[in-house]
Write an enzyme that holds these catalytic residues in place. Structure first.
Site, mmCIF file in Angstrom:
data_model
loop_
_atom_site.group_PDB
_atom_site.id
_atom_site.type_symbol
_atom_site.label_atom_id
_atom_site.label_comp_id
_atom_site.label_asym_id
_atom_site.label_seq_id
_atom_site.Cartn_x
_atom_site.Cartn_y
_atom_site.Cartn_z
ATOM 1 N N GLY A 91 7.615 -11.779 1.400
ATOM 2 C CA GLY A 91 7.999 -10.556 2.104
ATOM 3 C C GLY A 91 7.439 -9.295 1.492
ATOM 4 O O GLY A 91 8.004 -8.208 1.664
ATOM 5 N N THR A 93 5.708 -6.032 1.270
ATOM 6 C CA THR A 93 5.383 -5.061 2.327
ATOM 7 C C THR A 93 4.417 -3.983 1.851
ATOM 8 O O THR A 93 3.719 -3.388 2.669
ATOM 9 C CB THR A 93 6.650 -4.389 2.884
ATOM 10 O OG1 THR A 93 7.346 -3.748 1.807
ATOM 11 C CG2 THR A 93 7.564 -5.405 3.539
ATOM 12 N N HIS A 96 0.538 -3.120 -3.265
ATOM 13 C CA HIS A 96 0.202 -2.576 -4.590
ATOM 14 C C HIS A 96 1.253 -3.175 -5.517
ATOM 15 O O HIS A 96 2.456 -2.975 -5.294
ATOM 16 C CB HIS A 96 0.273 -1.043 -4.543
ATOM 17 C CG HIS A 96 -0.049 -0.335 -5.827
ATOM 18 N ND1 HIS A 96 -0.952 0.716 -5.897
ATOM 19 C CD2 HIS A 96 0.433 -0.482 -7.088
ATOM 20 C CE1 HIS A 96 -1.022 1.157 -7.141
ATOM 21 N NE2 HIS A 96 -0.171 0.456 -7.889
ATOM 22 N N HIS A 98 4.066 -4.267 -7.733
ATOM 23 C CA HIS A 98 5.252 -3.534 -8.186
ATOM 24 C C HIS A 98 6.319 -4.508 -8.636
ATOM 25 O O HIS A 98 6.441 -5.616 -8.096
ATOM 26 C CB HIS A 98 5.789 -2.605 -7.101
ATOM 27 C CG HIS A 98 6.037 -3.279 -5.774
ATOM 28 N ND1 HIS A 98 5.019 -3.551 -4.883
ATOM 29 C CD2 HIS A 98 7.171 -3.736 -5.197
ATOM 30 C CE1 HIS A 98 5.517 -4.141 -3.815
ATOM 31 N NE2 HIS A 98 6.828 -4.290 -3.974
ATOM 32 N N HIS A 100 10.389 -4.753 -8.906
ATOM 33 C CA HIS A 100 11.691 -4.180 -8.569
ATOM 34 C C HIS A 100 12.614 -4.373 -9.769
ATOM 35 O O HIS A 100 12.710 -5.486 -10.305
ATOM 36 C CB HIS A 100 12.330 -4.933 -7.394
ATOM 37 C CG HIS A 100 11.594 -4.829 -6.092
ATOM 38 N ND1 HIS A 100 11.995 -3.986 -5.086
ATOM 39 C CD2 HIS A 100 10.498 -5.486 -5.619
ATOM 40 C CE1 HIS A 100 11.187 -4.131 -4.038
ATOM 41 N NE2 HIS A 100 10.266 -5.034 -4.343
#
Ligand code: 5GP
Ligand code: ZN
Length: 117
Positions: A91, A93, A96, A98, A100
């Site tokens: 998933g 989106t 780039h 990243h 979380h």
């Protein structure tokens, strides 16, 4: 990557709520937070995902930024979760790389959303 929103955030071309920054990485609050702390830690250079040839020193800088974020957010002891989505099945989106960083509440035991099976 001139059309990449996270490149623009890294370059301060569009505003974000920055919680940590150094030469390599920037950490800023997610626009749509899923927990009291929901921070995205990204390399300033563009990589598509965690396995897109990210240099070792950049991965170290990201780990350092995560540790600074969880200290600043006061969740170092209470706990936190670090997630990086890569590709369609995960998933992702924003293409780039990243991480979380989520915390500030009980995040539950599951790694997957309840409706993913
Ligand atoms: P992904 O689904 O790719 O793992 O996560 C992308 C994250 O970026 C989502 O949680 C989304 O809320 C966040 N996001 C997307 N656009 C922006 C933006 O312009 N600013 C900020 N701060 N977060 C964003
Ligand atoms: Zn980018």
């Amino acid at each position: 990557m001139s059309d990449c929103i996270f490149c623009k955030i890294a370059n301060h071309e569009i505003p974000s709520n920055v919680v940590f920054e150094d030469d390599e990485v920037i950490a800023f609050r997610d626009l749509d937070p899923q927990a009291p702390t929901h921070v995205l830690v990204i390399p300033k250079k563009h990589y598509a995902n965690i396995c897109d040839g990210v240099p070792a020193e950049t991965l170290v800088a990201i780990t350092h930024a995560i540790s600074e974020v969880v200290k600043a957010e006061g969740i170092e002891e209470s706990g936190y979760r670090v997630i990086s989505n890569a590709g369609a099945d995960a998933g992702q989106t924003v293409m780039h790389f990243h991480m979380h960083v989520l915390g500030g509440k009980n995040l539950g035991m599951g790694l997957l959303p309840a409706d993913s099976e």
